[in-house]
Every structure is written in structure tokens, then in C-alpha cells.
Write a protein that holds these residues in place. Sequence first.
Motif, PDB file in Angstrom:
ATOM      1  N   ARG A  83     -13.227  32.119   6.483  1.00 14.02           N
ATOM      2  CA  ARG A  83     -12.940  31.544   5.172  1.00 14.02           C
ATOM      3  C   ARG A  83     -13.411  30.089   5.108  1.00 14.02           C
ATOM      4  N   GLU A  84     -13.151  29.335   6.191  1.00  8.29           N
ATOM      5  CA  GLU A  84     -13.607  27.946   6.223  1.00  8.29           C
ATOM      6  C   GLU A  84     -15.128  27.870   6.177  1.00  8.29           C
ATOM      7  N   GLU A  85     -15.796  28.757   6.930  1.00 13.10           N
ATOM      8  CA  GLU A  85     -17.262  28.768   6.906  1.00 13.10           C
ATOM      9  C   GLU A  85     -17.780  29.129   5.516  1.00 13.10           C
ATOM     10  N   ALA A  86     -17.113  30.082   4.861  1.00 15.20           N
ATOM     11  CA  ALA A  86     -17.514  30.456   3.504  1.00 15.20           C
ATOM     12  C   ALA A  86     -17.310  29.284   2.552  1.00 15.20           C
ATOM     13  N   LEU A  87     -16.197  28.564   2.727  1.00 15.90           N
ATOM     14  CA  LEU A  87     -15.960  27.395   1.882  1.00 15.90           C
ATOM     15  C   LEU A  87     -17.000  26.306   2.139  1.00 15.90           C
ATOM     16  N   LYS A  88     -17.365  26.111   3.406  1.00 17.62           N
ATOM     17  CA  LYS A  88     -18.394  25.119   3.737  1.00 17.62           C
ATOM     18  C   LYS A  88     -19.734  25.528   3.129  1.00 17.62           C
ATOM     19  N   ALA A  89     -20.075  26.821   3.273  1.00 11.56           N
ATOM     20  CA  ALA A  89     -21.343  27.300   2.704  1.00 11.56           C
ATOM     21  C   ALA A  89     -21.326  27.154   1.187  1.00 11.56           C
ATOM     22  N   GLU A  90     -20.191  27.437   0.580  1.00 13.41           N
ATOM     23  CA  GLU A  90     -20.082  27.302  -0.878  1.00 13.41           C
ATOM     24  C   GLU A  90     -20.212  25.836  -1.290  1.00 13.41           C
ATOM     25  N   ALA A  91     -19.607  24.931  -0.515  1.00 14.98           N
ATOM     26  CA  ALA A  91     -19.707  23.501  -0.819  1.00 14.98           C
ATOM     27  C   ALA A  91     -21.154  23.028  -0.673  1.00 14.98           C
ATOM     28  N   ILE A  92     -21.829  23.500   0.375  1.00 12.73           N
ATOM     29  CA  ILE A  92     -23.235  23.129   0.574  1.00 12.73           C
ATOM     30  C   ILE A  92     -24.088  23.674  -0.567  1.00 12.73           C
ATOM     31  N   ALA A  93     -23.809  24.908  -0.979  1.00 12.54           N
ATOM     32  CA  ALA A  93     -24.566  25.500  -2.087  1.00 12.54           C
ATOM     33  C   ALA A  93     -24.314  24.707  -3.373  1.00 12.54           C
ATOM     34  N   ARG A  94     -23.075  24.263  -3.585  1.00 14.95           N
ATOM     35  CA  ARG A  94     -22.778  23.444  -4.767  1.00 14.95           C
ATOM     36  C   ARG A  94     -23.526  22.119  -4.710  1.00 14.95           C
ATOM     37  N   GLU A  95     -23.536  21.500  -3.515  1.00 10.50           N
ATOM     38  CA  GLU A  95     -24.249  20.227  -3.366  1.00 10.50           C
ATOM     39  C   GLU A  95     -25.742  20.412  -3.624  1.00 10.50           C
ATOM     40  N   ILE A  96     -26.300  21.500  -3.109  1.00  7.05           N
ATOM     41  CA  ILE A  96     -27.728  21.768  -3.323  1.00  7.05           C
ATOM     42  C   ILE A  96     -27.987  22.000  -4.800  1.00  7.05           C
ATOM     43  N   ALA A  97     -27.127  22.778  -5.450  1.00  5.02           N
ATOM     44  CA  ALA A  97     -27.289  23.042  -6.879  1.00  5.02           C
ATOM     45  C   ALA A  97     -27.159  21.748  -7.674  1.00  5.02           C
ATOM     46  N   HIS A  98     -26.218  20.889  -7.279  1.00  8.06           N
ATOM     47  CA  HIS A  98     -26.041  19.617  -7.966  1.00  8.06           C
ATOM     48  C   HIS A  98     -27.270  18.722  -7.771  1.00  8.06           C
ATOM     49  N   ALA A  99     -27.782  18.701  -6.523  1.00  8.12           N
ATOM     50  CA  ALA A  99     -28.974  17.893  -6.247  1.00  8.12           C
ATOM     51  C   ALA A  99     -30.169  18.416  -7.045  1.00  8.12           C
ATOM     52  N   GLU A 100     -30.315  19.752  -7.116  1.00  6.47           N
ATOM     53  CA  GLU A 100     -31.410  20.332  -7.905  1.00  6.47           C
ATOM     54  C   GLU A 100     -31.248  19.988  -9.375  1.00  6.47           C
ATOM     55  N   LYS A 101     -30.024  20.039  -9.861  1.00  5.85           N
ATOM     56  CA  LYS A 101     -29.763  19.704 -11.266  1.00  5.85           C
ATOM     57  C   LYS A 101     -30.101  18.240 -11.532  1.00  5.85           C
ATOM     58  N   LEU A 102     -29.693  17.366 -10.592  1.00  7.08           N
ATOM     59  CA  LEU A 102     -30.022  15.948 -10.757  1.00  7.08           C
ATOM     60  C   LEU A 102     -31.525  15.725 -10.726  1.00  7.08           C
ATOM     61  N   ALA A 103     -32.218  16.420  -9.824  1.00  8.20           N
ATOM     62  CA  ALA A 103     -33.675  16.276  -9.746  1.00  8.20           C
ATOM     63  C   ALA A 103     -34.316  16.798 -11.027  1.00  8.20           C
ATOM     64  N   GLN A 104     -33.810  17.908 -11.540  1.00  8.08           N
ATOM     65  CA  GLN A 104     -34.351  18.474 -12.787  1.00  8.08           C
ATOM     66  C   GLN A 104     -34.103  17.519 -13.955  1.00  8.08           C
ATOM     67  N   GLU A 105     -32.884  16.954 -14.021  1.00 10.84           N
ATOM     68  CA  GLU A 105     -32.596  16.004 -15.081  1.00 10.84           C
ATOM     69  C   GLU A 105     -33.462  14.761 -14.965  1.00 10.84           C
ATOM     70  N   ALA A 106     -33.703  14.293 -13.724  1.00 11.58           N
ATOM     71  CA  ALA A 106     -34.561  13.120 -13.514  1.00 11.58           C
ATOM     72  C   ALA A 106     -35.988  13.429 -13.956  1.00 11.58           C
ATOM     73  N   ALA A 107     -36.469  14.632 -13.603  1.00 13.29           N
ATOM     74  CA  ALA A 107     -37.828  15.015 -14.016  1.00 13.29           C
ATOM     75  C   ALA A 107     -37.903  15.125 -15.535  1.00 13.29           C
TER      76      ALA A 107
END
Length: 138
Positions: A83-107
Motif C-alpha cells: 500500500r505504501e509503495e502504491a501510494l508512493k507510485a501514485e504520488a510520483i505519478a501525480r508529481e509527473i502529471a503536475h510537472a507535465e501540466k506546468l510544462a504544457q502551460e509554460a509552452a
Amino acid sequence: MSIFNGNSFLDRQTAAANAKKAQAEKFLARPKYDPNDPAVIEREAKRRAINEARERRAAERAAQKAAAEAELAAKLAAEERAREEALKAEAIAREIAHAEKLAQEAALEAERKLERDARYAARKARKNQRKSEIQRYR
């Protein structure tokens, strides 16, 4: 009728006393406890064997219970790690999605800025062209 059976109080009292005496004689007729008697030794050995078997079964049950609890604890720990690993993976996926969204908004913002700069440049060019046309006719 029970009154006529000849059963007086004295008869009942002597019968009770005789019964008590017979019971006492029977009790006293028993042999005294002899620890060296083979029957006593055999009974004690049987009791000891029964007690040892009971204790063995209790120890086996306790061991099985401890093993089951350990297995359950290990299972719960594994589930918790998963469960902790799934939560970590989910947090990393959220961070990646947020970073992609920020990069898309910047572009997108950079693209809008380029379009806006192009409009400003075109407006300035039109303005300069009108000025030059006006000065030509003067």
C-alpha cells in the motif's frame, strides 16, 4: 393409607441411624491410601500421562496460534508495504502529471506571448507604414 403401615417415628429414626452406620462402615472398610499399592501407582501414572498429553496439546495449540499470528502479521506487513509503495507510485505519478501540466502551460504561455508579440509587431509595423505614407504625401 400411610398412617396404618406401622411406620412410627422411632422406626424411621432407627432406620436412618442404621443407614448412617452402614454408610460409615462401608467408608471405613475401604483400604487406606498406600502410595506403594500397584493400583494407586497405575492410576497416578494414567493421570500423569493424561496431564502431559493435555499440556502437549495446549503447547501445540499455542505454537499454532503463534504461527498463525506471525503469518497474519507478515501478511499485514506485506500489504502495508504494498500500500505504501502504491501510494508512493501514485504520488510520483501525480508529481509527473503536475510537472507535465506546468510544462504544457509554460509552452502555451510562451506560444501566446509569441502570438501577442507578433500582433504588437504587426500593429507597430502598420503604424510605422501609415506614418511613412503620411510623410510621403506631405
